[in-house]
Design an enzyme around this catalytic site. Structure first.
Site, PDB file in Angstrom:
ATOM      1  N   VAL A   1      10.469  23.447 -14.535  1.00  0.00           N
ATOM      2  CA  VAL A   1       9.929  22.605 -13.715  1.00  0.00           C
ATOM      3  C   VAL A   1       8.346  22.949 -13.342  1.00  0.00           C
ATOM      4  CG1 VAL A   1      10.294  24.000 -11.479  1.00  0.00           C
ATOM      5  CG2 VAL A   1      10.394  21.580 -11.242  1.00  0.00           C
ATOM      6  N   CYS A   2       7.955  24.182 -13.375  1.00  0.00           N
ATOM      7  CA  CYS A   2       6.723  24.272 -13.049  1.00  0.00           C
ATOM      8  C   CYS A   2       5.541  23.988 -13.955  1.00  0.00           C
ATOM      9  CB  CYS A   2       6.640  26.066 -13.092  1.00  0.00           C
ATOM     10  SG  CYS A   2       7.508  26.748 -11.957  1.00  0.00           S
TER      11      CYS A   2
END
Lengths: 197, 197, 197, 197, 197, 197, 197, 197, 197, 197
Positions: free
Chosen positions: G50-51
């Protein structure tokens, strides 16, 4: 903790004299500035019955104390106003009319607390009020102090509440101490002025 | 802290009697188990000159105290051995030969410390030796306690070192207290047995 | 805590000599100002029976100590007055008449406390009196200290109460230490002056 | 803090005997289980020159101690391995070959620390290393303890590093103490078995 | 607490060399004043059997260390006297005769304590003696430190008691570190002098 | 504080294997439940250049460790995700593709903190932010632990940041320790399997 | 404790830029010395999935931030080396190639600790290891800070781990705050640049 | 201290609804018992001008929140009586007539204090009044909390006083979190419902 | 703790006047700089029903207070904004339109806390939130203070929540105190201006 | 600390009635057991001039209080003996002859201390006597308490020393509170019985 051999506490206390004047009286300084001895006697409460006999007894012997350059001071934890009312009450009504020496009115207990002569017994912590509560009336025992010209205590004693004091014994102690001061000798038991030491 | 109105401390102390016996003596229990009053008097040191006159004076008045169901006990911080040597020294040599009441030998100061009558003045912390050092000889003042049949102190007093005691005053105080016990009255100033209260 | 190898505590203590003079004696300074060794021996109490034999034994050997530039000092926790009375009691009556070296009168226990030689055993807190009470007489063990010219302790020992000391052993230790000082050699076991090291 | 009059510390320590066995030795229990007295002597270090003469002197007197039902134990802070190496070194080479009594190897200083006989002088806190540093070698003084059959210490002494001990003095002290045990009498100064007390 | 990357502790410790001289040795200063590396290795005790092989192994490799400007120092908590005795014991008798590098005699554990390498296990508080007692001999583990010319530790390791060290590994580590110092490169795993980094 | 001779800390830590699985790994239990030895090596950071050579070196020697029933575990304070990314990076790109032993991801420093191997230097209290600030990256030194089948540490060492490890030395130490386990003998210096002890 | 309305903490942190340079970056000073706003966003870990979308989203909007004189800074607790590896990983492989704003590498957690955004949950004291142990990875939440030209925080927010951020909302907040700065008006709900306030 | 990832504080607070009822409202329980999400927004004070626009904005979007099973709650530290007066003031007069969601009246600051969002700045101890005095109005910042059905906070943010909130952003965050709850996927940056994740 | 006989606390508080101005008001300085008396009355909350009658009653008597050189100040813990809204609400709607004296807005409770008049009852420590929670609304009782021209409090009183105040009684107290100030006489019970004292 | 809204302290105090009986009086229990209200008023000292007018005023209004089922109690810190003397002093002589309600004699200040109404000002620590000394007479202010049938305080006030109280105001407050009790309505300002609320 004994005060004998030490200076009397250096604290000024409210006092009342027979004229109705309220003034500050520091026992230690009173002795030193007048270069006299002091007899200070505490009694529990004004307007009780055993106490006035003691106050009258000291009044009657006042000239004997004066001959010995000794100032007499009475003391209780009542207020100056109460002292004045008592001084204005006739002897026959349980009053102390005629007393001419000053009376300490140690209502804030500053001096009595330092001397450790208050009957504040059985301190308990009360959780409901979050405070320390005491039994006892927070008044003083019958304590007596003899103080010399430099403010040093040379006798202290406490009698239980119901026991009156013997004025002559204090005169004897003052004489004996004066003898020691003059002659540099110790005074043996039962010594009395004029008797051979 | 005044002991008047409280129980005398419950502590057993070494003592010596005139027969040379060393035994434990608990002043509080002595009063209670004999149902008698006790006069306990402290003096600074054995083998000094003012002290023996006091010890002899109490000896001479011993029958008067006995008439009043009062036990007399002397006390100092010397050892029992020293008391015995002094008891065996003739009066003319400054000894107390002839004294028959017991003497407390409070050499570990257990009782004198609780009573607060030791002249341990000027405590200073000595960094070199990492200890508290004292001025003063660590001996007691001339303190006197009158204790009733239940062990309650009804009079305490301290005289400065050079002042001898007045044996008659203690007889008067015992009489006055007995009067209160019997009659439920307070004793006014200068009260004496036989005189009108 | 061992004092061997450290300076003797720098504390002045009351002392009595055979003339009846009370004076202050600081053992450490006594050694240094006289540039002599000191033998200091403690005994429990005056007027007991084992103690005088020790005091007499040191007196008899005094000239031997003096030959070795060694000052002898006795010590107990009795007062100077009691020492003087004992010094005036004949040997046959259990006294120490004839003793000429000074005796420390450590009645306030300043020095004995630092040395850790008091028999104050079994400290217990007494809730009734809110104080620490002790078993034991608060007198010293039979401790002996040998101190050199700079105040350093080179021997310390303690005997149990009933065991007397051997004066010759101290003379031997002083000789051995002097030998070390002069020759910079250690002294082996059983070394004696005149015998081959 | 004196150990005289108290029980010897109840601690088991590594020890080595002349056969090379390492075992635990508890001095207090040794005295009690054998119902014998114990002489415990500490010396600073193995493989020095003054120490072996002490160890040999105690060996030579061993039969005298045994006659008096007294166990001899030597002690230092060296390891058991070092003791064994020294026991295997000939006397002429500075060794202690021939010593048959056990040697404590108190390398963790458990016992020496309790006795307070380590020369750990001048503790200083070193900020750089955040530790306490010591001067001194952390070895023991020449301390000697005489312990009776119940484990009570009846003599303790410390000699400065260069001073050897006198074996005969310990025999005398054991005899004197045995005399007290048998006869219930105290032993005066210079007492010796066979001489009139 | 890791010492790698930090300065070696700045503490002077007693040491013994093969000539029998006792002197103070500060490892940190030794490195800096000679501008050399130092290998310091600790072993548990003198006069044991695994230890001498390590001491001989370092002696045999001494010229290799010298080529690399590296000072070798051995260390245990035995005294200098014991080290000297061991240095005088033949190899065949379990001695270390022939060792020429100095040996630290950290008998007061000042350095071993800072390094945290003492086997003082299981500290327990003994109420009977009021002291902390330890299991373990209070000797060191087989710890090794490599220190650079500025006193910074670049390797530390500890082997369990029964495991001997590998002298060649230390030579490799010194070479690798010297390579880093010269070339400013890091040395990968298994790097050896002469092999391609 | 040395871990040698003690149990390895009983702490479970996140770990990553070459398949990308994140799981908890407790080194102490790993040794015990598999009845194997463990070699645990810490390196400072993923994605640096000296570190991969060490990781590859241990991988290449993995069969040698397995022969000796020894589990190899790598460890740093990077996250499991970063380990996985590095495991997926080719060797030529500075990656560690091909490493098959697990890697601890001690990002919360639970284990590194207990071992005391973090370079958190120069703690300072910052008044502005009311927090302790550190110099240093809060990553570990190159520490290595050898642990036996019961979880006891038998070797620990730390290399300075730029120094790679020698895989063979660990094999030698494992062999030596196994030899001790089997034969109950200590292993002298430079011992190697097959050479005469 | 809210940082809104207060200065951002004055702490310099390691950072990495896309060129592979490691340098110190102090967010507060960065804002002040450039007289620009700063958007600082924290994400939990490098190399997660997700980062990177957040990092790419900020990169895509970078020109919009620059138009508004706003510096964008990313941050995690990974090391600079890991940041660099991620910056060199292609977007298709989950990397962040193409990101040009700097990334804080707060591996010692100095800044994250002051901000209070570490997921160090459930501190427990582990008696076995005598240390505090934590659950949680000791990485940061998705916290975002908007800081003005004087270093004052005007917005802070934290999203739960799985929730990505909305870049446009930060542009809106910057515009609104700039509007307040210019016009001295407050910005009502849903305010947007160009819409009537 | 972040609340994200933790339960919202379990505290009941006074609240007012549009009917004028005062009741207790516990946000955590409200979420759990209704199995709904909660948006809780704090504003500084009733009867100011920026605040009503926020309250109206949330009212206008109320149906959108209800579609998403999300309860909206406003909050300030004003009393319930003041909330009611404001609810009865027309929008044109700066009132919030028409608002139908409840308003917390946290006048005792129980909840605001736990959340740490009060502007009680610059605590100073005032010696004159012996109290801590504060700057700041002791009202809250513009803090917003999103709480899920189990009471866990999944978003928190604080805007500086003059910055109004963006209602749509909260709808987006609720949608994103709901997406994560349903699909078990993380939501990347700028995610919006209906757009491809 | 009584404030009577002491100076009123020297604290500046936010205030609102009928013009809508927010300003700082220090009651003590207000009295002194204007050389007037001050009547300060606290009420619990704005927008309640008993409170406005008190505020109107003081407004109606305002000229009587002005005749007596007395400033009237109202006070609650509501914000200045709320005061202004109430001042703009018609009397018929429960408002206080027409009030012209200033109102303290002690929202940070600085002054109410010093006076000890907040109803913060039943402090309990909530372990879940690690905070002290209170019952009660944290608003003030109906406390009233009369302060003279030098800032000394000469009357304080507190009525229970539902009890309105008697404006005439305050006028009487001001007259009586002014009488004392002018005539140096005390005012007996039930004294009223014009009646014979 | 306000007592309004709380129970009156549960403390028994010495009291005196007009018959000269000393008895214990607990104000809280007095209210509850009689199911009546209590008015308790404190005055500073007996035998002063302003105080008797207050005592007479309450006596004159006694029937009014009785009609309202309200018990009147006076109080000062004087002893019961002094109260009795004052009760026996004629009004013309400044006495309070004719007063029939009881007077608390709080000489140990148990209750006055809990209420916080003693004028013990300027506590200073006196190093000479090692005690806290006070200015002020340690007597009470003119404090008044109205207590309901359940012991809850519903009014408290303090007048400065020279200000007499207004008896009618207390009657009004009792009526108002009774109105609230009966009708469940609050009483607005200036409310009086019979006037329209």
């Amino acid at each position: 903790m004994a005060f004998v051999g030490k200076k009397f506490p250096n604290i000024a206390v409210n006092a009342m004299n027979e004229m109705g004047d309220t003034f500050k009286l520091n026992v230690l300084e009173e002795a030193k500035k007048n270069n006299k001895k002091v007899l200070l006697f505490w009694y529990p409460k004004d307007f009780t019955f055993v106490c006035p006999t003691e106050l009258h007894a000291f009044q009657e012997a006042l000239s004997e104390f004066e001959k010995r350059d000794t100032i007499v001071i009475g003391a209780s934890c009542d207020t100056a106003e109460v002292h004045f009312a008592w001084l204005n009450t006739e002897k026959d009504n349980g009053g102390i009319e005629g007393v001419t020496y000053p009376l300490l009115a140690d209502s804030n207990r500053n001096l009595a607390n330092v001397l450790g002569i208050l009957d504040l017994t059985n301190e308990t912590f009360d959780e409901e009020t979050n405070t320390y509560l005491y039994e006892g009336d927070n008044v003083t025992y019958r304590a007596t102090y003899l103080i010399d010209e430099e403010g040093t205590v040379f006798h202290e004693s406490i009698n239980h509440m119901p026991l009156g004091r013997n004025v002559n014994e204090y005169l004897r102690l003052i004489d004996a101490y004066t003898h020691v001061q003059k002659n540099g000798e110790v005074c043996p038991a039962n010594w009395e002025e004029g008797k051979t030491a």
